[in-house]
Write an enzyme that holds these catalytic residues in place. Structure first.
Site, mmCIF file in Angstrom:
data_model
loop_
_atom_site.group_PDB
_atom_site.id
_atom_site.type_symbol
_atom_site.label_atom_id
_atom_site.label_comp_id
_atom_site.label_asym_id
_atom_site.label_seq_id
_atom_site.Cartn_x
_atom_site.Cartn_y
_atom_site.Cartn_z
ATOM 1 N N GLY A 241 3.898 -18.532 0.289
ATOM 2 C CA GLY A 241 4.363 -18.277 -1.077
ATOM 3 C C GLY A 241 3.292 -18.335 -2.137
ATOM 4 O O GLY A 241 3.618 -18.418 -3.329
ATOM 5 N N ASP A 265 1.523 -22.514 2.294
ATOM 6 C CA ASP A 265 0.420 -21.556 2.375
ATOM 7 C C ASP A 265 -0.816 -22.286 2.893
ATOM 8 O O ASP A 265 -0.786 -23.502 3.125
ATOM 9 C CB ASP A 265 0.138 -20.900 1.020
ATOM 10 C CG ASP A 265 -0.237 -19.424 1.178
ATOM 11 O OD1 ASP A 265 -1.135 -19.132 1.996
ATOM 12 O OD2 ASP A 265 0.365 -18.569 0.503
ATOM 13 N N ASP A 286 0.295 -22.499 8.279
ATOM 14 C CA ASP A 286 -0.206 -21.221 8.780
ATOM 15 C C ASP A 286 0.977 -20.466 9.379
ATOM 16 O O ASP A 286 1.674 -20.984 10.261
ATOM 17 C CB ASP A 286 -1.280 -21.471 9.847
ATOM 18 C CG ASP A 286 -1.925 -20.193 10.366
ATOM 19 O OD1 ASP A 286 -1.251 -19.139 10.379
ATOM 20 O OD2 ASP A 286 -3.093 -20.239 10.780
ATOM 21 N N ARG A 302 8.205 -13.424 0.977
ATOM 22 C CA ARG A 302 8.142 -12.389 -0.058
ATOM 23 C C ARG A 302 6.815 -11.648 0.018
ATOM 24 O O ARG A 302 5.739 -12.235 -0.093
ATOM 25 C CB ARG A 302 8.304 -13.013 -1.446
ATOM 26 C CG ARG A 302 8.273 -11.991 -2.579
ATOM 27 C CD ARG A 302 8.371 -12.677 -3.937
ATOM 28 N NE ARG A 302 8.293 -11.712 -5.013
ATOM 29 C CZ ARG A 302 9.326 -11.029 -5.490
ATOM 30 N NH1 ARG A 302 10.527 -11.227 -4.985
ATOM 31 N NH2 ARG A 302 9.173 -10.152 -6.464
ATOM 32 N N HIS A 306 4.822 -6.766 4.889
ATOM 33 C CA HIS A 306 4.132 -5.485 4.689
ATOM 34 C C HIS A 306 2.614 -5.620 4.830
ATOM 35 O O HIS A 306 1.904 -4.621 4.864
ATOM 36 C CB HIS A 306 4.516 -4.851 3.346
ATOM 37 C CG HIS A 306 3.933 -5.508 2.133
ATOM 38 N ND1 HIS A 306 3.988 -4.919 0.886
ATOM 39 C CD2 HIS A 306 3.295 -6.696 1.950
ATOM 40 C CE1 HIS A 306 3.397 -5.713 -0.001
ATOM 41 N NE2 HIS A 306 2.977 -6.782 0.620
#
Length: 397
Positions: A241, A265, A286, A302, A306
């Site tokens: 995040g 994170d 991780d 979020r 991608h």
């Protein structure tokens, strides 16, 4: 981040301009070269109308790939000119030249790009030309949008420009863990490694990503309100995040929601932030290791998937699947772009090619279904917000 659209009255005036230009076709053929001029006028009026209907913040991303425009945006940023146009102020060419101490011909040519892109409206007065921001130009008043232009232009586009060469060298094969990403092909190391050794660029990327936070796909307040959360519960784990700006904003918008908001994170991500946003906490993690928070109500990813290939995404999902199978109340939310299966827009195509350097991709709904099925997941619902971003609520298949 608020969006300033063209007003209904402005759009009505532009429609009238299109109608007038279209009507001129009836008499244009009688004049020498009249049809060509009439066609140009109609194109001009139609573009003005289309520009007024665009979502201003959303257009920042594809505009980076209009090199003449993104270069001009960067130069205006370097000259610290954007603030001069705050509050709808109109600024003259003479004022710009005096403030920047730049040669007037440079300013003329830079603003020629920006007026042609309809970021600025130009007018001529007693003291010469002057400029004011349009609805498409106003997003650049926010430094995060300028950071996004800078990050994509300087850090991602060079490896995209190298694609004809690097893809030929790789015999047009998709990147894998063994071959590395296109960013590595062009620069010798992976983007994430490179950002770790260039913290100033990493901060620029975070600021740029923040500029595209709309948070309107998933009704956080309504859905979390159904869970009867207590203070000791883990409401949300925001996996990878970043520096917590998303969860901080969700917490701020929904102060009535109880429970812990945890941002996970890598340690390097948190180093530049002395403290987390109010109401959230940091936890190092991780994404390629087993999920350490065992009983969260929501696991939230979020703009993560991608960034990665299908194989990597399957590995990431493998870290959370054991928990989902034993915790029926836990939700898995993937907030990302969901492309249409047919007839994608230029904006969507540009978003996809932007992911290429890091080895990722934007996916259609069919591709999302195929990806999730590999991990034994299906789609329960796609929550739609500002297109093309969506929130995919997953379920065990």
């Amino acid at each position: 981040m608020s969006t300033v659209y063209a007003s209904p009255s402005e759009i009505a005036d532009l429609v009238e301009g299109v109608n007038k230009a279209a009507a001129s076709f009836g008499t244009a053929a009688a004049a020498q070269d009249g049809l060509r001029v009439a066609r140009q006028n109609l194109q001009h009026e139609a573009r003005k109308l289309l520009n007024s209907l665009e979502e201003p913040n959303g257009e920042v991303w594809p505009r980076v790939f209009q090199v003449n425009v993104s270069v001009a945006v960067e130069i205006v940023s370097q000259l610290k000119l954007w603030e001069k146009f705050e509050g709808g102020k109109e600024v003259s060419m003479a004022e710009i030249v005096e403030f920047t101490e730049a040669d007037e011909i440079i300013i003329i040519r830079v603003f020629r790009q920006l007026t042609a892109a309809n970021l600025f409206a130009e007018s001529i007065g007693p003291s010469g030309p002057s400029f004011a921001l349009t609805s498409l130009g106003k997003p650049y008043l926010h430094p995060n949008h300028r950071a996004f232009n800078n990050f994509v232009f300087f850090d991602l586009i060079p490896s995209i420009m190298a694609m004809p060469k690097t893809l030929a060298e790789k015999h047009y094969k998709a990147p894998t863990k063994e071959t590395g990403t296109p960013f590595k092909w062009a620069h010798g190391e992976e983007l994430w490694t490179w950002l770790g050794s260039h913290p100033d660029r990493a901060l620029n990327m975070v600021a740029g990503m923040t500029s595209h936070n709309r948070l309107d796909a998933y009704p956080w307040g309504v859905e979390l309100g159904k869970l009867d959360l207590k203070d000791e519960d883990v409401a949300i784990v925001d996996v990878a995040g970043g520096q917590g700006h998303i969860m901080g904003e969700i917490r701020q918008r929904n102060p009535q929601i109880k429970g812990q908001f945890i941002i996970q994170d890598l340690p390097s991500t948190f180093e530049a932030v002395p403290t987390p946003p109010t109401g959230v906490q940091f936890m190092t993690y991780d994404i390629f290791t087993p999920q350490s928070v065992k009983d969260a109500c929501v696991y939230h990813y979020r703009h993560i998937f991608h960034n990665w290939s299908d194989d990597d995404c399957t590995t990431i999902l493998g870290q959370i699947m054991p928990l989902l199978k034993t915790q029926p109340r836990s939700k898995l939310l993937l907030v990302d772009v969901v492309l249409p299966d047919l007839n994608g827009t230029m904006q969507e195509a540009i978003m996809d090619i932007t992911m290429f350097p890091m080895g990722g991709m934007e996916r259609t709904e069919s591709q999302w279904k195929q990806l999730l099925a590999k991990s034994g997941l299906g789609i329960k619902k796609i929550w739609r917000g500002s297109e093309p971003e969506a929130c995919i609520e997953c379920q065990i298949a």
